[in-house]
Design a protein around this motif. Sequence first.
Motif, PDB file in Angstrom:
ATOM      1  N   LEU A 290       0.709  -1.314   0.064  1.00 27.75           N
ATOM      2  CA  LEU A 290       0.051  -0.040   0.014  1.00 27.75           C
ATOM      3  C   LEU A 290       0.697   1.466  -0.088  1.00 27.75           C
ATOM      4  N   TYR A 291       1.932   1.166   0.809  1.00 30.28           N
ATOM      5  CA  TYR A 291       2.736   2.338   0.848  1.00 30.28           C
ATOM      6  C   TYR A 291       3.737   2.610  -0.289  1.00 30.28           C
ATOM      7  N   TYR A 292       4.352   1.743  -0.634  1.00 28.64           N
ATOM      8  CA  TYR A 292       5.307   2.112  -1.776  1.00 28.64           C
ATOM      9  C   TYR A 292       4.628   1.720  -3.087  1.00 28.64           C
ATOM     10  N   PHE A 293       4.173   0.504  -3.453  1.00 27.38           N
ATOM     11  CA  PHE A 293       3.591   0.043  -4.753  1.00 27.38           C
ATOM     12  C   PHE A 293       2.578   1.107  -5.137  1.00 27.38           C
ATOM     13  N   ILE A 294       1.609   1.009  -4.231  1.00 19.82           N
ATOM     14  CA  ILE A 294       0.192   2.050  -4.607  1.00 19.82           C
ATOM     15  C   ILE A 294       0.392   3.093  -4.590  1.00 19.82           C
ATOM     16  N   GLY A 295       1.325   3.864  -3.299  1.00 22.17           N
ATOM     17  CA  GLY A 295       1.460   5.091  -2.981  1.00 22.17           C
ATOM     18  C   GLY A 295       2.352   5.595  -4.016  1.00 22.17           C
ATOM     19  N   SER A 296       3.405   5.129  -4.356  1.00 25.14           N
ATOM     20  CA  SER A 296       4.494   5.652  -5.347  1.00 25.14           C
ATOM     21  C   SER A 296       4.592   4.991  -6.884  1.00 25.14           C
ATOM     22  N   SER A 297       4.744   3.955  -6.772  1.00 17.33           N
ATOM     23  CA  SER A 297       5.029   3.354  -8.227  1.00 17.33           C
ATOM     24  C   SER A 297       3.865   3.321  -9.076  1.00 17.33           C
ATOM     25  N   VAL A 298       2.570   3.183  -8.727  1.00 13.26           N
ATOM     26  CA  VAL A 298       1.314   3.308  -9.395  1.00 13.26           C
ATOM     27  C   VAL A 298       1.115   4.852  -9.811  1.00 13.26           C
ATOM     28  N   PRO A 299       1.295   5.625  -9.195  1.00 17.97           N
ATOM     29  CA  PRO A 299       0.814   7.075  -9.887  1.00 17.97           C
ATOM     30  C   PRO A 299       2.118   7.558 -10.627  1.00 17.97           C
ATOM     31  N   SER A 300       3.254   7.099 -10.516  1.00 15.15           N
ATOM     32  CA  SER A 300       4.433   7.510 -11.153  1.00 15.15           C
ATOM     33  C   SER A 300       4.157   6.654 -12.623  1.00 15.15           C
ATOM     34  N   ALA A 301       3.809   5.386 -12.833  1.00 15.08           N
ATOM     35  CA  ALA A 301       3.412   4.711 -13.928  1.00 15.08           C
ATOM     36  C   ALA A 301       2.369   5.245 -14.757  1.00 15.08           C
ATOM     37  N   PHE A 302       1.539   5.808 -14.046  1.00 20.46           N
ATOM     38  CA  PHE A 302       0.294   6.314 -14.639  1.00 20.46           C
ATOM     39  C   PHE A 302       0.472   7.600 -15.315  1.00 20.46           C
ATOM     40  N   VAL A 303       1.367   8.216 -14.681  1.00 25.12           N
ATOM     41  CA  VAL A 303       1.693   9.505 -15.400  1.00 25.12           C
ATOM     42  C   VAL A 303       2.440   9.281 -16.689  1.00 25.12           C
ATOM     43  N   LEU A 304       3.430   8.424 -16.390  1.00 25.96           N
ATOM     44  CA  LEU A 304       4.126   7.941 -17.827  1.00 25.96           C
ATOM     45  C   LEU A 304       3.382   7.468 -18.863  1.00 25.96           C
ATOM     46  N   TRP A 305       2.131   6.545 -18.595  1.00 30.02           N
ATOM     47  CA  TRP A 305       1.177   6.184 -19.654  1.00 30.02           C
ATOM     48  C   TRP A 305       0.420   7.494 -20.251  1.00 30.02           C
ATOM     49  N   VAL A 306       0.158   8.366 -19.327  1.00 27.10           N
ATOM     50  CA  VAL A 306      -0.767   9.360 -19.944  1.00 27.10           C
ATOM     51  C   VAL A 306       0.334  10.455 -20.946  1.00 27.10           C
ATOM     52  N   MET A 307       1.377  10.509 -20.689  1.00 22.28           N
ATOM     53  CA  MET A 307       2.260  11.457 -21.249  1.00 22.28           C
ATOM     54  C   MET A 307       3.169  10.566 -22.280  1.00 22.28           C
ATOM     55  N   ARG A 308       2.751   9.420 -22.754  1.00 23.90           N
ATOM     56  CA  ARG A 308       3.353   8.524 -23.604  1.00 23.90           C
ATOM     57  C   ARG A 308       3.358   9.143 -25.130  1.00 23.90           C
ATOM     58  N   GLU A 309       2.409  10.036 -25.470  1.00 27.28           N
ATOM     59  CA  GLU A 309       2.536  10.627 -26.685  1.00 27.28           C
ATOM     60  C   GLU A 309       3.823  11.480 -27.111  1.00 27.28           C
ATOM     61  N   LEU A 310       4.378  11.029 -28.192  1.00 27.56           N
ATOM     62  CA  LEU A 310       5.607  11.903 -28.413  1.00 27.56           C
ATOM     63  C   LEU A 310       5.523  13.208 -29.243  1.00 27.56           C
ATOM     64  N   PRO A 311       6.145  14.138 -29.147  1.00 29.82           N
ATOM     65  CA  PRO A 311       5.732  15.409 -29.906  1.00 29.82           C
ATOM     66  C   PRO A 311       6.138  15.249 -31.445  1.00 29.82           C
ATOM     67  N   PRO A 312       5.536  16.019 -32.458  1.00 33.26           N
ATOM     68  CA  PRO A 312       6.151  15.867 -33.627  1.00 33.26           C
ATOM     69  C   PRO A 312       7.473  16.112 -33.998  1.00 33.26           C
ATOM     70  N   MET A 313       7.852  15.981 -35.060  1.00 30.77           N
ATOM     71  CA  MET A 313       9.375  15.957 -35.678  1.00 30.77           C
ATOM     72  C   MET A 313       9.215  17.201 -36.004  1.00 30.77           C
ATOM     73  N   THR A 314      10.570  17.892 -35.783  1.00 32.90           N
ATOM     74  CA  THR A 314      10.851  19.244 -36.366  1.00 32.90           C
ATOM     75  C   THR A 314      11.493  19.072 -37.631  1.00 32.90           C
ATOM     76  N   LEU A 315      11.272  20.172 -38.455  1.00 36.47           N
ATOM     77  CA  LEU A 315      12.159  20.053 -39.824  1.00 36.47           C
ATOM     78  C   LEU A 315      13.625  20.584 -39.501  1.00 36.47           C
ATOM     79  N   ALA A 316      14.327  19.956 -40.331  1.00 39.87           N
ATOM     80  CA  ALA A 316      15.876  20.363 -39.952  1.00 39.87           C
ATOM     81  C   ALA A 316      16.082  21.788 -40.779  1.00 39.87           C
TER      82      ALA A 316
END
Length: 357
Positions: A290-316
């Motif tokens: 509850l303290y480490y996995f649910i309280g820390s690892s789960v929210p961290s992993a969820f933020v990574l999943w929400v922000m998984r989209e990559l930005p568009p490529m820039t032109l050289a």
Amino acid sequence: MFEEKGWSCSFPEELVGLNLVFACFDVLIAILAFTQLARIRSRNKQLGWTRQKVFHILIGTTNTGYFIYFVLSLVAACRGWLCWSYSCGFVAMAFPRILLFATFLLLLSFWVDLCHQADDEEEEDDEQGFLEALIQNSLNRPRSSPADSRRSCYPFRLIHVGSRQKIVVLVTVLVFLLMMTFAVLIWIGMEENPIDSSTVSRVYVDLFATAILLLGAALACYGLLLCRKMRNVRSERASSEIWKVAGLAIVSVLSFTSSALVALFTDIPVLYHWHELHIDGVYTSLLLILYYFIGSSVPSAFVLWVMRELPPMTLANTQEESTTVTFITDSSAQIRRPQNWTTSASSQNQVSRGSPI
């Protein structure tokens, strides 16, 4: 302070296995965060430190800290490090928790910004402007000065920090200084004096658990407010962002509430001082989850999943972006622009739009 008593590990077997599982999971999250950061950096090097990059750095550093803590906890228990049962274990336990607190405090500051920007746009009664205020990227502002090529070599100059983000930095620094003050008191308590190290550590844990509860409540309130405002926007993108905000708010409340309650009513956060605590294998394992996995690892992993989209490529070739060519025929005057100019313009429009996180 690091005297060893031989390699006779008396740490409970259930907790040894659980610590190894936590360490593996945290190092996996850290690798994913830093790998994604490298991919984001390679796709768009001209944006500097965007909000997405900052969150990946914080999450990667947080889980790296937890990985080090779990590994050293096992080594210290088996080696019998005296210092680890006092200030060293306390610092290793508290530091990644502060980084996690800073990560979601930063998320809260952006939600507050978006809510206030949305209020300003409502006064103008412009639906498209309201949507842009909700989903714009406010951490990094694009620059169009001729010195951009030179500034790209110094990425820290491209950071734009808002007023509320400055408050987040200040609060994080103050919490870190408070933690170091308690660590010094715990170190002093190792000697013959009236200071009780275990009591000092418990006071810090209770104070920080209260701050975590308040942060979870604030994320719930502003997450609900932001979702209500975004529901007024008739857009498919707004609908997808609502689910992201709602999911982050729900996960944050559940995770922080469970971990804060465990910290307030049990001795799980000070388990580095394990030889003076009563440990029940199964019961302690559930509380650790509850303290480490649910309280820390789960929210961290969820933020990574929400922000998984990559930005568009820039032109050289950025010089061609600002060039226009006009062709005039005898029948009519027509203005035509190169294909790479239109592609670059649409790419810049996509980059300038962020998400509520």
